[in-house]
Design a protein around this motif. Structure first.
Motif, PDB file in Angstrom:
ATOM      1  N   UNK A   1      35.850  -8.698 -13.374  1.00 27.96           N
ATOM      2  CA  UNK A   1      35.776  -7.484 -12.509  1.00 27.96           C
ATOM      3  C   UNK A   1      37.046  -7.063 -12.479  1.00 27.96           C
ATOM      4  N   UNK A   2      38.247  -7.820 -12.587  1.00 29.32           N
ATOM      5  CA  UNK A   2      39.620  -7.278 -12.356  1.00 29.32           C
ATOM      6  C   UNK A   2      39.719  -6.213 -13.417  1.00 29.32           C
ATOM      7  N   UNK A   3      39.074  -6.672 -14.878  1.00 30.96           N
ATOM      8  CA  UNK A   3      39.439  -5.781 -15.782  1.00 30.96           C
ATOM      9  C   UNK A   3      38.793  -4.342 -15.590  1.00 30.96           C
TER      10      UNK A   3
ATOM     11  N   UNK B   1      36.421 -21.671  -1.523  1.00 29.42           N
ATOM     12  CA  UNK B   1      36.803 -21.157  -0.110  1.00 29.42           C
ATOM     13  C   UNK B   1      38.104 -20.343  -0.476  1.00 29.42           C
ATOM     14  N   UNK B   2      39.069 -20.880  -1.268  1.00 29.03           N
ATOM     15  CA  UNK B   2      40.489 -20.304  -1.524  1.00 29.03           C
ATOM     16  C   UNK B   2      40.389 -19.176  -2.305  1.00 29.03           C
ATOM     17  N   UNK B   3      39.272 -19.059  -3.139  1.00 28.20           N
ATOM     18  CA  UNK B   3      38.944 -17.679  -3.936  1.00 28.20           C
ATOM     19  C   UNK B   3      38.550 -16.587  -3.051  1.00 28.20           C
ATOM     20  N   UNK B   4      37.665 -16.867  -2.188  1.00 27.65           N
ATOM     21  CA  UNK B   4      36.987 -15.706  -1.209  1.00 27.65           C
ATOM     22  C   UNK B   4      38.473 -15.459  -0.113  1.00 27.65           C
ATOM     23  N   UNK B   5      39.203 -16.356   0.170  1.00 24.47           N
ATOM     24  CA  UNK B   5      40.439 -16.123   0.997  1.00 24.47           C
ATOM     25  C   UNK B   5      41.360 -14.927   0.303  1.00 24.47           C
ATOM     26  N   UNK B   6      41.699 -15.371  -0.927  1.00 20.59           N
ATOM     27  CA  UNK B   6      42.526 -14.615  -1.616  1.00 20.59           C
ATOM     28  C   UNK B   6      41.714 -12.946  -1.813  1.00 20.59           C
ATOM     29  N   UNK B   7      40.513 -13.120  -2.251  1.00 22.32           N
ATOM     30  CA  UNK B   7      39.934 -11.844  -2.206  1.00 22.32           C
ATOM     31  C   UNK B   7      39.832 -11.242  -0.974  1.00 22.32           C
ATOM     32  N   UNK B   8      39.659 -11.814   0.090  1.00 23.72           N
ATOM     33  CA  UNK B   8      39.589 -11.086   1.390  1.00 23.72           C
ATOM     34  C   UNK B   8      41.078 -10.397   1.888  1.00 23.72           C
ATOM     35  N   UNK B   9      42.059 -11.189   1.401  1.00 20.63           N
ATOM     36  CA  UNK B   9      43.501 -10.369   1.607  1.00 20.63           C
ATOM     37  C   UNK B   9      44.009  -9.353   0.556  1.00 20.63           C
ATOM     38  N   UNK B  10      43.254  -9.586  -0.526  1.00 17.48           N
ATOM     39  CA  UNK B  10      43.364  -8.713  -1.603  1.00 17.48           C
ATOM     40  C   UNK B  10      42.810  -7.245  -1.301  1.00 17.48           C
ATOM     41  N   UNK B  11      41.609  -7.349  -0.586  1.00 22.21           N
ATOM     42  CA  UNK B  11      40.972  -6.121  -0.055  1.00 22.21           C
ATOM     43  C   UNK B  11      41.679  -5.160   1.013  1.00 22.21           C
ATOM     44  N   UNK B  12      42.170  -6.038   1.636  1.00 22.41           N
ATOM     45  CA  UNK B  12      43.030  -5.516   3.006  1.00 22.41           C
ATOM     46  C   UNK B  12      44.362  -5.001   2.358  1.00 22.41           C
ATOM     47  N   UNK B  13      45.070  -5.337   1.200  1.00 22.60           N
ATOM     48  CA  UNK B  13      46.289  -5.025   0.849  1.00 22.60           C
ATOM     49  C   UNK B  13      45.893  -4.250  -0.345  1.00 22.60           C
TER      50      UNK B  13
ATOM     51  N   UNK C   1      42.819 -11.239 -11.412  1.00 27.40           N
ATOM     52  CA  UNK C   1      43.354 -11.658 -12.672  1.00 27.40           C
ATOM     53  C   UNK C   1      44.290 -12.728 -12.217  1.00 27.40           C
ATOM     54  N   UNK C   2      45.009 -12.801 -11.192  1.00 25.03           N
ATOM     55  CA  UNK C   2      45.766 -13.779 -10.933  1.00 25.03           C
ATOM     56  C   UNK C   2      44.745 -15.022 -10.687  1.00 25.03           C
ATOM     57  N   UNK C   3      43.771 -14.760  -9.935  1.00 22.91           N
ATOM     58  CA  UNK C   3      42.824 -15.926  -9.650  1.00 22.91           C
ATOM     59  C   UNK C   3      42.288 -16.496 -10.828  1.00 22.91           C
ATOM     60  N   UNK C   4      41.821 -15.698 -11.931  1.00 27.12           N
ATOM     61  CA  UNK C   4      41.452 -16.237 -13.254  1.00 27.12           C
ATOM     62  C   UNK C   4      42.403 -16.881 -13.623  1.00 27.12           C
ATOM     63  N   UNK C   5      43.837 -16.507 -13.943  1.00 28.65           N
ATOM     64  CA  UNK C   5      44.648 -17.298 -14.462  1.00 28.65           C
ATOM     65  C   UNK C   5      44.969 -18.865 -13.966  1.00 28.65           C
ATOM     66  N   UNK C   6      44.905 -18.724 -12.595  1.00 28.44           N
ATOM     67  CA  UNK C   6      45.095 -19.884 -11.704  1.00 28.44           C
ATOM     68  C   UNK C   6      43.805 -20.938 -12.058  1.00 28.44           C
ATOM     69  N   UNK C   7      42.597 -20.418 -11.973  1.00 28.00           N
ATOM     70  CA  UNK C   7      41.554 -21.412 -12.033  1.00 28.00           C
ATOM     71  C   UNK C   7      41.368 -22.160 -13.498  1.00 28.00           C
TER      72      UNK C   7
ATOM     73  N   UNK D   1      35.005 -22.512 -14.268  1.00 27.60           N
ATOM     74  CA  UNK D   1      34.988 -21.647 -15.526  1.00 27.60           C
ATOM     75  C   UNK D   1      34.216 -20.454 -15.043  1.00 27.60           C
ATOM     76  N   UNK D   2      33.237 -20.418 -14.614  1.00 28.15           N
ATOM     77  CA  UNK D   2      32.287 -19.375 -14.087  1.00 28.15           C
ATOM     78  C   UNK D   2      32.870 -18.585 -13.338  1.00 28.15           C
ATOM     79  N   UNK D   3      33.547 -19.024 -12.441  1.00 23.60           N
ATOM     80  CA  UNK D   3      33.968 -17.962 -11.290  1.00 23.60           C
ATOM     81  C   UNK D   3      35.451 -17.347 -12.077  1.00 23.60           C
ATOM     82  N   UNK D   4      36.206 -18.238 -12.902  1.00 21.69           N
ATOM     83  CA  UNK D   4      37.346 -17.337 -13.558  1.00 21.69           C
ATOM     84  C   UNK D   4      36.782 -16.338 -14.302  1.00 21.69           C
ATOM     85  N   UNK D   5      35.994 -16.462 -15.102  1.00 16.67           N
ATOM     86  CA  UNK D   5      35.225 -15.497 -16.011  1.00 16.67           C
ATOM     87  C   UNK D   5      34.937 -14.176 -15.024  1.00 16.67           C
ATOM     88  N   UNK D   6      34.332 -14.230 -14.118  1.00 14.87           N
ATOM     89  CA  UNK D   6      33.865 -13.510 -13.123  1.00 14.87           C
ATOM     90  C   UNK D   6      34.888 -12.731 -12.648  1.00 14.87           C
TER      91      UNK D   6
END
Length: 404
Positions: free
Chosen positions: A278-280, A333-345, A353-359, A269-274
């Motif tokens: 942040x995405x907003x 770890x899955x959150x940080x991996x998705x953030x790393x890929x998103x930074x590159x793309x 926002x997708x991470x928040x919805x999934x979490x 819940x805490x990470x999804x809020x963050x």
């Protein structure tokens, strides 16, 4: 005579506020004119609100009441209505007395030259720090309407989240209270009535050990039950006061991240809020370092907030966001991996926002499962306790009937 609050200006144009006792608003206007004051607003005074304002305080307003104000204010501003006029409209149409007082205070401060976020900051019991930070960023970046709409959407999501958590835990909590109440009633009112009935078996030494223990516990509860209740209340007050310091709150936040089973739901819940905040902010054009500083408090946990701020410092030094978050050991770890890929793309705001919805979806599945397990577990515990009481009371009765 009723009291009236007024806002007026004197001959030099300075703002004057106060309270007058009069028979009507017209009488107040006449009195002010006699004092060479030009009234801007006259209203019936709320004595409680007036006393709080005199003490430099504003009333408390629930988040569910404040949430619609953000979207309504954004709609008025988009329609070209000036900020002061928009605040006045919201104040006049508000059905909450406390909210009306808060909006009046905000409007007064804005009229005196304060920004919207600065004016709202004087009402911390109505506007939380996270909302103020987003509104402040919107004012600095020139996207106030978008910031207000995002705050409104976020407030609605948080309200819905809180309502779902409360609704999910309501039944188990009620069931637990009923269990404790039923067992306590049996031990205090029913079990003692069997004490004299078993005197013969006690004298013969044939009274079962289970019954002896049950009667002893019942007598102890009758004698010390009130003291025990007072001790629990005192312990609660002591702990609440003990954990009111920043150091103790930080320690408590560390415990929340280590409690088995519960910590996973809390962390999700805490990470999804963050991620959502942040995405907003990034979607609104706020620079990433500023966005991280604002979003850090959205986690609701000081340990996580410190990790986010360290990540902001690393970004200022030219590093990526995913590396310091992963190094903190608190973010999945899955959150940080998705953030790393998103930074590159270069689509970080969308992925967050997708991470928040999934979490949130995953968290609700875990929470629903936990609640479904708690309900039958409580019923089994209650049934076992009642069964033990019944056996402890009926078995001696059977012994008495066989010896007669």
């Amino acid at each position: 005579m009723p009291d009236f609050t007024y806002i007026a200006r004197n001959l030099t144009g300075q703002r004057v506020t106060g309270t007058l006792s009069a028979g009507s608003e017209r009488e107040v206007v006449s009195t002010l004119s006699g004092k060479q004051l030009f009234p801007l607003k006259v209203a019936v005074a709320d004595k409680k609100a007036a006393a709080m304002q005199a003490a430099g305080q504003t009333p408390k307003v629930k988040a569910t009441v404040v949430a619609p104000v953000y979207s309504q204010l954004a709609a008025l501003l988009r329609s070209g209505v000036p900020l002061l006029r928009s605040l006045q409209v919201l104040e006049e149409q508000s059905s909450s007395d406390n909210l009306r007082v808060v909006l009046a205070d905000v409007r007064t401060r804005v009229e005196d030259g304060a920004t919207l976020s600065e004016a709202m900051a004087h009402s911390p019991r109505a506007f939380d720090e996270l909302s103020l930070s987003i509104i402040r960023a919107g004012g600095e970046g020139g996207f106030m309407e978008d910031a207000l709409e995002r705050v409104a959407k976020f407030a609605e999501q948080q309200g819905e989240l809180k309502a779902r958590v409360t609704g999910a835990l309501a039944y188990p909590v009620v069931l637990m209270v009923m269990c404790v109440g039923i067992v306590t009633a049996l031990m205090v009112f029913i079990v003692p009535s069997f004490d004299e009935l078993f005197d013969d078996l006690r004298d013969k030494g044939t009274l079962p050990i289970l019954t002896i223990g049950l009667l002893a516990f019942s007598n102890w509860l009758q004698r010390w039950g009130l003291v025990l209740l007072v001790a629990f209340v005192g312990l609660y007050l002591f702990l609440r006061n003990r954990f009111s310091t920043p150091e103790a709150k930080r320690t408590l936040d560390q415990w929340r991240l280590k409690i088995p089973a519960v910590s996973k739901i809390y962390l999700s819940l805490a990470v999804s809020r963050f991620c959502r905040v942040l995405g907003t902010l990034l979607n609104g054009g706020v620079p990433i370092v500023r966005s991280l500083d604002i979003a850090a408090d959205s986690t609701g946990n000081r340990i996580l907030a410190e990790a986010v701020r360290e990540a902001a410092d690393n970004i200022s030094a030219g590093q990526s966001l995913a590396e310091p978050l992963a190094a903190s050991g608190h973010f999945p770890r899955n959150v940080t991996e998705m953030i790393a890929v998103a930074e590159q793309s270069n689509n970080l705001e969308i992925v967050l926002t997708q991470i928040a919805d999934t979490l949130e979806k995953d968290t609700w599945r875990k929470l629903d499962l936990a609640v479904r397990m708690i309900e039958p577990l409580l019923l089994v515990i209650l049934s076992c306790v009642v069964l033990v009481i019944i056996i402890a009371l009926l078995y001696p009765v059977l012994l008495m009937s066989t010896t007669v």
